[in-house]
Design a protein around this motif. Structure first.
Motif, PDB file in Angstrom:
ATOM      1  N   ALA A  51       0.621  -1.116  -0.309  1.00 20.33           N
ATOM      2  CA  ALA A  51      -0.291   0.047   0.049  1.00 20.33           C
ATOM      3  C   ALA A  51       0.684   0.921   0.146  1.00 20.33           C
ATOM      4  CB  ALA A  51      -0.862   0.069   1.082  1.00 20.33           C
ATOM      5  N   SER A  52       0.782   2.337  -0.939  1.00 16.11           N
ATOM      6  CA  SER A  52       1.378   3.638  -0.852  1.00 16.11           C
ATOM      7  C   SER A  52       0.207   4.871  -0.558  1.00 16.11           C
ATOM      8  CB  SER A  52       2.404   3.601  -1.745  1.00 16.11           C
ATOM      9  OG  SER A  52       1.124   3.430  -3.223  1.00 16.11           O
ATOM     10  N   TRP A  53       0.710   6.071  -0.177  1.00 17.88           N
ATOM     11  CA  TRP A  53       0.215   7.207  -0.276  1.00 17.88           C
ATOM     12  C   TRP A  53       1.481   8.338  -0.629  1.00 17.88           C
ATOM     13  CZ3 TRP A  53      -0.329   3.392   3.678  1.00 17.88           C
ATOM     14  CH2 TRP A  53      -0.825   2.786   3.836  1.00 17.88           C
ATOM     15  N   THR A 167      -6.798   5.378  -2.528  1.00 20.59           N
ATOM     16  CA  THR A 167      -7.213   4.325  -2.941  1.00 20.59           C
ATOM     17  C   THR A 167      -6.405   3.061  -2.164  1.00 20.59           C
ATOM     18  OG1 THR A 167      -7.102   5.690  -4.667  1.00 20.59           O
ATOM     19  CG2 THR A 167      -6.509   3.567  -5.647  1.00 20.59           C
ATOM     20  N   ASP A 168      -5.641   2.966  -1.870  1.00 19.63           N
ATOM     21  CA  ASP A 168      -4.860   1.480  -1.125  1.00 19.63           C
ATOM     22  C   ASP A 168      -4.557   1.921   0.617  1.00 19.63           C
ATOM     23  OD1 ASP A 168      -4.033   1.356  -3.134  1.00 19.63           O
ATOM     24  OD2 ASP A 168      -1.399   1.725  -2.640  1.00 19.63           O
ATOM     25  N   GLY A 169      -5.717   2.393   1.157  1.00 23.18           N
ATOM     26  CA  GLY A 169      -6.224   2.659   2.740  1.00 23.18           C
ATOM     27  C   GLY A 169      -6.618   3.611   2.765  1.00 23.18           C
ATOM     28  N   THR A 296       5.038   3.783   1.704  1.00 20.72           N
ATOM     29  CA  THR A 296       4.799   2.796   2.023  1.00 20.72           C
ATOM     30  C   THR A 296       4.512   1.457   3.128  1.00 20.72           C
ATOM     31  OG1 THR A 296       6.366   1.781   1.427  1.00 20.72           O
ATOM     32  CG2 THR A 296       5.495   2.410  -0.459  1.00 20.72           C
TER      33      THR A 296
END
Length: 297
Positions: A51-53, A167-169, A296
């Motif tokens: 997961a990445s932001w 998008t990834d959480g 990440t």
């Protein structure tokens, strides 16, 4: 004995021998059978993606110069960097000019083709003309948001928080702008109040990483930044030994803009970069450089 013969399976009746159970010692508890195949290796391209932001912090310099042209540059850079959350300071509106965070959200929607939400929190009246404050612009879904007043300096100061489903959480993001100039003692009190508020109001129930970004008007190692010693600073984590100076634009001498990650979430900064650090048409989009960072987990 006929009744006994009926207990023998039909396909074994009349056979010369009847199979018997294996009397070998069973394997130790938890050990696989001796003839069990080893679990297959998972190819890297089939492993679950991390997961990445991507978060960007920037001081917009209120309505100086040509705000419409400057916001267009900011939006284009945010899209090119894949930023999902923009943490903004000196967000302004008034004197017939639109709120700069709202303008950015509209530009991002046009450029990126998805929905963007702008949250704003006014702090004070700048130059007796503009409502100035904080902004948080995101392409994620805002689950909850709020703000807190910090101890005032020459001007009132606040922090703005949003819990975002990205998008990834989930991600919790906080933006602030501490007092400027020779008010180091005020900045320390503001930082302490901010840290306490995050611990009491943001961290409980936070389902993902918690990031804090903004214009701290102070450098790494200063008392206000020392309040967040346990946090990871994006630039220091990814560019050790590089000062990463952000102010003033064009001849930066100090790093006063920061993105911090609260410990304990299992996330880490993978990369960070300076943005808006090159002249465009003979000038810079602000009197600060910005920072964009990707974390990440």
């Amino acid at each position: 004995d006929v009744s006994a013969a009926q207990d023998v399976p039909a396909d074994l009746r009349g056979a010369d021998t009847v199979p018997v159970a294996d009397t070998a010692d069973p394997p130790p508890d938890g050990a696989p059978p001796q003839d069990a195949p080893a679990p297959p290796d998972i190819p890297p391209d089939l492993a679950p993606p991390a997961a990445s932001w991507t978060v960007l912090t920037y001081n917009l310099h209120c309505h100086h110069d040509d705000p419409a042209a400057r916001m267009a540059l900011v939006a284009a850079e945010a899209v090119s960097r894949g930023a999902e959350v923009l943490l903004l300071q000196e967000v302004c509106e008034g004197a017939g000019l639109a709120n700069t965070a709202d303008t950015l959200a509209e530009l991002l929607e046009g450029a990126a083709g998805d929905d963007w939400t702008a949250l704003t929190q006014s702090t004070h009246l700048a130059w007796d003309t503009y409502e100035e404050g904080l902004g948080l612009v995101t392409s994620g879904t805002v689950i909850d948001w709020g703000s807190v007043a910090l101890p005032p300096g020459l001007f009132p100061r606040k922090a703005l928080h949003a819990r975002i489903e990205a998008t990834d959480g989930p991600l919790d993001a906080v933006v602030t702008h501490l007092s400027f100039g020779d008010q180091a003692g005020v900045r320390l009190v503001q930082a302490e109040a901010l840290a306490t508020w995050i611990e009491q109001a943001v961290l409980p129930g936070a389902p993902g990483p918690v990031v804090l970004g903004g214009d701290f008007n102070d450098v790494p190692g200063s008392p206000p930044l020392a309040v967040f010693t346990a946090w990871t600073e994006a630039w220091a984590a990814t560019h050790p030994g590089d000062p990463g100076k952000t102010y003033p634009a064009g001849a930066a001498t100090s790093k006063i803009d920061h993105i911090l990650l609260h410990p304990g979430s299992g996330a880490a900064f993978g990369q960070a970069a300076l943005v808006f650090d090159e002249e465009v048409d003979g000038g810079f989009p602000s009197d600060h450089y910005g920072i964009v960072a990707t974390l990440t987990r």
